[in-house]
Write a protein that holds these residues in place. Structure first.
Motif, PDB file in Angstrom:
ATOM      1  N   LYS A   1       0.832  -1.217   0.000  1.00 56.22           N
ATOM      2  CA  LYS A   1       0.000   0.000   0.000  1.00 56.22           C
ATOM      3  C   LYS A   1       0.858   1.255   0.000  1.00 56.22           C
ATOM      4  O   LYS A   1       0.597   2.191  -0.749  1.00 56.22           O
ATOM      5  CB  LYS A   1      -0.894   0.014   1.242  1.00 56.22           C
ATOM      6  N   MET A   2       1.854   1.280   0.859  1.00 48.90           N
ATOM      7  CA  MET A   2       2.717   2.462   0.956  1.00 48.90           C
ATOM      8  C   MET A   2       3.390   2.737  -0.387  1.00 48.90           C
ATOM      9  O   MET A   2       3.437   3.886  -0.843  1.00 48.90           O
ATOM     10  CB  MET A   2       3.784   2.229   2.032  1.00 48.90           C
ATOM     11  N   TYR A   3       3.886   1.678  -1.018  1.00 45.90           N
ATOM     12  CA  TYR A   3       4.567   1.804  -2.310  1.00 45.90           C
ATOM     13  C   TYR A   3       3.618   2.367  -3.372  1.00 45.90           C
ATOM     14  O   TYR A   3       3.929   3.349  -4.050  1.00 45.90           O
ATOM     15  CB  TYR A   3       5.100   0.425  -2.718  1.00 45.90           C
ATOM     16  N   CYS A   4       2.449   1.783  -3.468  1.00 44.82           N
ATOM     17  CA  CYS A   4       1.514   2.186  -4.522  1.00 44.82           C
ATOM     18  C   CYS A   4       0.946   3.580  -4.268  1.00 44.82           C
ATOM     19  O   CYS A   4       0.866   4.400  -5.195  1.00 44.82           O
ATOM     20  CB  CYS A   4       0.373   1.168  -4.620  1.00 44.82           C
ATOM     21  N   ASN A   5       0.556   3.862  -3.044  1.00 44.02           N
ATOM     22  CA  ASN A   5      -0.001   5.184  -2.743  1.00 44.02           C
ATOM     23  C   ASN A   5       1.018   6.289  -3.001  1.00 44.02           C
ATOM     24  O   ASN A   5       0.678   7.341  -3.542  1.00 44.02           O
ATOM     25  CB  ASN A   5      -0.454   5.261  -1.282  1.00 44.02           C
ATOM     26  N   ALA A   6       2.257   6.054  -2.604  1.00 46.22           N
ATOM     27  CA  ALA A   6       3.280   7.086  -2.803  1.00 46.22           C
ATOM     28  C   ALA A   6       3.500   7.322  -4.296  1.00 46.22           C
ATOM     29  O   ALA A   6       3.585   8.465  -4.754  1.00 46.22           O
ATOM     30  CB  ALA A   6       4.579   6.678  -2.110  1.00 46.22           C
ATOM     31  N   LEU A   7       3.558   6.238  -5.065  1.00 47.79           N
ATOM     32  CA  LEU A   7       3.715   6.386  -6.523  1.00 47.79           C
ATOM     33  C   LEU A   7       2.557   7.163  -7.130  1.00 47.79           C
ATOM     34  O   LEU A   7       2.754   8.031  -7.989  1.00 47.79           O
ATOM     35  CB  LEU A   7       3.818   5.017  -7.195  1.00 47.79           C
ATOM     36  N   ARG A   8       1.340   6.851  -6.685  1.00 47.54           N
ATOM     37  CA  ARG A   8       0.157   7.545  -7.223  1.00 47.54           C
ATOM     38  C   ARG A   8       0.240   9.038  -6.956  1.00 47.54           C
ATOM     39  O   ARG A   8      -0.082   9.846  -7.815  1.00 47.54           O
ATOM     40  CB  ARG A   8      -1.109   6.958  -6.606  1.00 47.54           C
ATOM     41  N   LYS A   9       0.671   9.393  -5.737  1.00 47.65           N
ATOM     42  CA  LYS A   9       0.776  10.821  -5.408  1.00 47.65           C
ATOM     43  C   LYS A   9       1.848  11.480  -6.257  1.00 47.65           C
ATOM     44  O   LYS A   9       1.662  12.604  -6.739  1.00 47.65           O
ATOM     45  CB  LYS A   9       1.085  11.000  -3.925  1.00 47.65           C
ATOM     46  N   ILE A  10       2.962  10.818  -6.438  1.00 48.64           N
ATOM     47  CA  ILE A  10       4.058  11.407  -7.220  1.00 48.64           C
ATOM     48  C   ILE A  10       3.626  11.676  -8.657  1.00 48.64           C
ATOM     49  O   ILE A  10       3.838  12.750  -9.201  1.00 48.64           O
ATOM     50  CB  ILE A  10       5.296  10.480  -7.196  1.00 48.64           C
ATOM     51  N   LYS A  11       3.003  10.659  -9.267  1.00 48.86           N
ATOM     52  CA  LYS A  11       2.717  10.786 -10.709  1.00 48.86           C
ATOM     53  C   LYS A  11       1.740  11.912 -11.020  1.00 48.86           C
ATOM     54  O   LYS A  11       1.667  12.387 -12.151  1.00 48.86           O
ATOM     55  CB  LYS A  11       2.198   9.451 -11.272  1.00 48.86           C
ATOM     56  N   ASN A  12       0.963  12.329 -10.006  1.00 52.43           N
ATOM     57  CA  ASN A  12      -0.005  13.399 -10.238  1.00 52.43           C
ATOM     58  C   ASN A  12       0.578  14.791 -10.062  1.00 52.43           C
ATOM     59  O   ASN A  12      -0.152  15.773 -10.139  1.00 52.43           O
ATOM     60  CB  ASN A  12      -1.209  13.219  -9.309  1.00 52.43           C
ATOM     61  N   ILE A  13       1.859  14.876  -9.785  1.00 49.75           N
ATOM     62  CA  ILE A  13       2.494  16.187  -9.615  1.00 49.75           C
ATOM     63  C   ILE A  13       3.195  16.552 -10.915  1.00 49.75           C
ATOM     64  O   ILE A  13       3.999  15.779 -11.436  1.00 49.75           O
ATOM     65  CB  ILE A  13       3.475  16.169  -8.419  1.00 49.75           C
ATOM     66  N   ASP A  14       2.853  17.730 -11.394  1.00 47.82           N
ATOM     67  CA  ASP A  14       3.273  18.121 -12.738  1.00 47.82           C
ATOM     68  C   ASP A  14       4.622  18.862 -12.697  1.00 47.82           C
ATOM     69  O   ASP A  14       4.670  20.088 -12.679  1.00 47.82           O
ATOM     70  CB  ASP A  14       2.176  19.012 -13.355  1.00 47.82           C
ATOM     71  N   LEU A  15       5.697  18.092 -12.657  1.00 45.91           N
ATOM     72  CA  LEU A  15       7.049  18.673 -12.631  1.00 45.91           C
ATOM     73  C   LEU A  15       7.926  17.894 -13.597  1.00 45.91           C
ATOM     74  O   LEU A  15       7.695  16.696 -13.836  1.00 45.91           O
ATOM     75  CB  LEU A  15       7.673  18.572 -11.233  1.00 45.91           C
ATOM     76  N   ASN A  16       8.936  18.562 -14.117  1.00 49.21           N
ATOM     77  CA  ASN A  16       9.880  17.863 -14.991  1.00 49.21           C
ATOM     78  C   ASN A  16      10.640  16.772 -14.259  1.00 49.21           C
ATOM     79  O   ASN A  16      10.951  15.725 -14.816  1.00 49.21           O
ATOM     80  CB  ASN A  16      10.881  18.869 -15.570  1.00 49.21           C
ATOM     81  N   CYS A  17      10.959  17.045 -13.006  1.00 54.01           N
ATOM     82  CA  CYS A  17      11.731  16.057 -12.252  1.00 54.01           C
ATOM     83  C   CYS A  17      10.901  14.809 -11.985  1.00 54.01           C
ATOM     84  O   CYS A  17      11.442  13.710 -11.857  1.00 54.01           O
ATOM     85  CB  CYS A  17      12.284  16.654 -10.961  1.00 54.01           C
ATOM     86  N   VAL A  18       9.593  14.948 -11.904  1.00 53.14           N
ATOM     87  CA  VAL A  18       8.730  13.773 -11.744  1.00 53.14           C
ATOM     88  C   VAL A  18       8.807  12.920 -13.005  1.00 53.14           C
ATOM     89  O   VAL A  18       8.921  11.691 -12.925  1.00 53.14           O
ATOM     90  CB  VAL A  18       7.270  14.193 -11.452  1.00 53.14           C
ATOM     91  N   LYS A  19       8.759  13.601 -14.124  1.00 48.93           N
ATOM     92  CA  LYS A  19       8.878  12.896 -15.402  1.00 48.93           C
ATOM     93  C   LYS A  19      10.203  12.101 -15.443  1.00 48.93           C
ATOM     94  O   LYS A  19      10.228  10.925 -15.810  1.00 48.93           O
ATOM     95  CB  LYS A  19       8.849  13.931 -16.537  1.00 48.93           C
ATOM     96  N   TYR A  20      11.270  12.784 -15.017  1.00 48.32           N
ATOM     97  CA  TYR A  20      12.580  12.116 -15.015  1.00 48.32           C
ATOM     98  C   TYR A  20      12.577  10.926 -14.057  1.00 48.32           C
ATOM     99  O   TYR A  20      13.081   9.849 -14.385  1.00 48.32           O
ATOM    100  CB  TYR A  20      13.679  13.110 -14.629  1.00 48.32           C
ATOM    101  N   PHE A  21      12.005  11.121 -12.887  1.00 41.61           N
ATOM    102  CA  PHE A  21      11.949  10.022 -11.921  1.00 41.61           C
ATOM    103  C   PHE A  21      11.212   8.820 -12.502  1.00 41.61           C
ATOM    104  O   PHE A  21      11.689   7.679 -12.426  1.00 41.61           O
ATOM    105  CB  PHE A  21      11.277  10.494 -10.620  1.00 41.61           C
TER     106      PHE A  21
END
Lengths: 208, 208, 208, 208, 208, 208
Positions: B160-180
């Motif tokens: 759960k922790m893994y999936c929830n954290a990924l979901r939150k990250i992917k919804n943030i609109d930053l170039n560094c998120v794209k790179y990650f």
């Protein structure tokens, strides 16, 4: 998934540390604390019974052994937070109870639900068993704080914990409290100590 | 007592364990977590800057390095509690902020009060620095959870922790998120694993 | 394998203990130490800025957060060894830098190499940021050693660590050092202590 | 201060962790490692003696029991550092020996100096005792690495440690090495394992 | 399964804690204790040899390095239990020896059985090697107990351990004992101490 | 010195580790084990009561909460030792009881002696409460061993512990045993596992 989920979860209280953050010479898990409360309560109830009280041992067993089960869901939320505001204290208690109830609803088979509601209820009511639980719980704070002070821990937190717990105990009107204050506590206070704090003096002040 | 009280208190975050209760192959202190967040944020900001964003490095420094300071007062209250009800979440946040403010009021000298209010404020706002902090904080959950799953930890909590954290990250609109998501996460997912869980699959589902 | 390798390696500094071998009441990881240095540096820079200095916050962020990253490769080599001979000190520094450079060469993508060279360089130069890092690093030695002495640790190592760190700090010409010596250190020295050592006296001697 | 200083210092090797930084299922102190080397060497020497070699038991006792004493002064400097360059390796060895000699000079009474020089000398020479020490030291790396791999540790470090140690052992021309490779190692390799690595295969490759 | 089983089992003594239950500032494993006994015995034998005694180094090596191997089977049974009754002491010794013999019978190849019987036998006989082992074993109790008392441990257990061990040592008629009492112990006693116990006085009483 | 001595001694069971020596993913203290036995026993007794049995809750409380108190005096003597010979088992039991009786004689005030004799007696008799204690004690072995096997622990010890405990449980004729075998154990066995051992199969064999 049934009672297995409950049994299995007990293990988590072995991994939750009491009083997180503060420097301690000894760490205590919530599970070990709970066991010591069970032990104190048993002896306190014996003393109470010898002085003529009637003890409901089933109730005492139920409420003492599970009294911190809710910490599986909320951790050891620090005392100052619990007391930061009356609303917060109430809300935290509601959430803890709500999460315990959800757990029962989800995991405990229908025919055992009532039993688990009883077992995991908040036990510190005004009955003699509820009061004994309150005394036993505070006694463990006295023992934990004393052992830290005795070894020279200079954190003020443990002075506060020691004094507050004593103050709560002395205001409970039970024979076993009288016995604790007259026969058990003096033995503790007379132990050798490394502390620069005058434990005898803070004890007398707390009991005054 | 002045800034000494603040410096001294930092030590307490070395003794507060993240995610208390659950079985883990590795324990992490809040202090070590905070340091890793500082590190991720630095690199994320570098990537963001290379892609044309303007970073306020002073602000980023302030908000990332102190973002969990409030846990000194409230411990690592478990995520499910925080989310049990919107009122509770709000009230807990108010208490945390109240206790931080009390601390500043009581211990920080007048001329530094404004600085500490800035330093210890909730930093996760909608600015690029606030968003980078949010990503960095969640990235550490991804790393912590992944390391447990990889070693064969069967606790569902870490899935759960893994999936929830990924979901939150992917919804943030930053170039560094794209790179990650495109360059860093795939390296993680391709590591050797003992897990019976298909990490690639749950990663894809979280990002879908 | 890319930046993932770097992020993942941060975890190793959580498992490297400072000052290995000596008896301590509290163990500190290099990661937690690094975080505290980040915190001290932030406040020191704030004080410096209030006194009219111009701070390059990006540089300060970079050099403080990563200042012990090289210990991933060489561990916490004991101070006496580092100082056993000038050649050795130099050679150890060369090796550490060489291993950091190899790491960047091998794992960091071409376009980020320059950034990582900057981030992971030795930061203790004569700039105000480099000096603040030096002060913050030594301050953590002061705090670590004081906490041991205060609890009654009789290892002479900690007396030496405390005095040497103070001596290095007082010779650095910064406004924040003045503030530390006049407002923060006195609060520390006036704390209750179990030590048979006269901390006030050794402090005065170190600062004389 | 005399031999007391030496005896007291032994305690420090109980607090120095082998292979710092890497994730391990089991931590090993240098003291416990040293004891296991003493045990392996004893049995290896017995086997060697049964095959007709003459063992100088006094020398073997001296060199095996103290072989890592110098780590009190330099910690467990990581193998890659030791091998980063021939000059560094040599210089580190010189420093270690210098610090051991200083210790003897300063603390050991005149009449025992020669004995301590003997005891604390680098023992891995080409004598049968020196070679047995080398085998025993590497055998403990084999055992440590195997136990990690067997439990599913995915760190490549332990694969390297296992293979390198085996390669060094197999190149030492002793009867006890032959016995180890033919009778002891096969029992180890045939143990049940959680590893995704084919231990049998990497063993064969290392011995090829 | 052969000698591998023996080598592998050594690891268990790293995980058995000496003096379980009592509060200690430092935990010691049986393996680390055994290593320190090996070290003390080596130096004691050197001293003895310088005073004209003839040492059988092979025997000394064998009996000191394995002297607590039997604790793998019986744990660190507390001293008061061992001494609770002469029959129990004898029976526990018989069981320990029986289990060691069973282990040899079951796991050690025929041609090495005699060697392992020798290695794992109870070594504390009246030979000079047996007496040196006895002194070295008790010396580690002196060091362990002293380090606890010095740091302010108030457990009476460690006063008893310290005094009893000294009493046993002083009654053994060896040159190295004379050296220990005249040159090593005084250095220990003159160390700085946090103890409220007068260590000099209890030392004199134990030696009287 | 009175009941204080008893209360204070409880702390020692927090520091005694179960099953010393063997590699474990999780350590358990005797105190935490005792608390879990109290919890299992409570639920087992509830189930038994629902099926028409009459439970003496006072007795159940007394015998379950203190059932391992004697380990303060003898530590966790390993099961194989206890069973090495019938005489030894008997004698160890006599010594344990003798030491508990000595403790009561020496420390407990006259008027409470009878109560403590009751509390600290061996509780595993043929009454329903004694049998429930036996089941609860073995259930904790099942849970401990299962959690190790599930995480991939390859020590055969835990297979034996799991199977032996199940065998003892299934031979006890109680309704709560029936419930455990039919409703609780299947949930455990169906949990996800890293083990190379077929837990379902060894469970079926143990229950056959």
């Amino acid at each position: 998934m049934g009672i297995h989920t409950y049994f299995r979860s007990l293990n988590e209280l072995e991994r939750i540390t009491r009083c997180p953050g503060k420097f301690k010479f000894e760490e205590h898990s919530v599970a070990a604390h709970s066991w010591k409360v069970v032990q104190y309560a048993k002896t306190l109830a014996n003393i109470e019974e010898m002085n003529g009280s009637v003890i409901n041992w089933k109730k005492l067993y139920e409420i003492t052994s599970s009294h911190d089960y809710g910490e599986i869901f909320i951790g050891d939320i620090k005392t100052p937070v619990k007391h930061a505001s009356p609303e917060l204290r109430l809300l935290i208690q509601q959430v803890e109870e709500g999460m315990v109830n959800n757990f029962i609803e989800e995991h405990i088979p229908e025919e055992y639900k009532a039993i688990f509601c009883n077992q995991l209820r908040e036990g510190k009511d005004d009955s003699v068993e509820g009061l004994i639980l309150e005394v036993a719980d505070k006694m463990d704070q006295v023992y934990e704080a004393f052992a830290e002070l005795q070894r020279g821990n200079t954190e003020q937190e443990f002075v506060k914990m020691y004094c507050n717990a004593l103050r709560k105990i002395k205001n409970i009107d039970l024979n076993c409290v009288k016995y604790f204050l007259e026969h058990i506590l003096p033995d503790m206070v007379s132990e050798e100590s490394m502390s620069s704090i005058d434990i005898r003096k803070i004890t007398e002040e707390a009991l005054a």
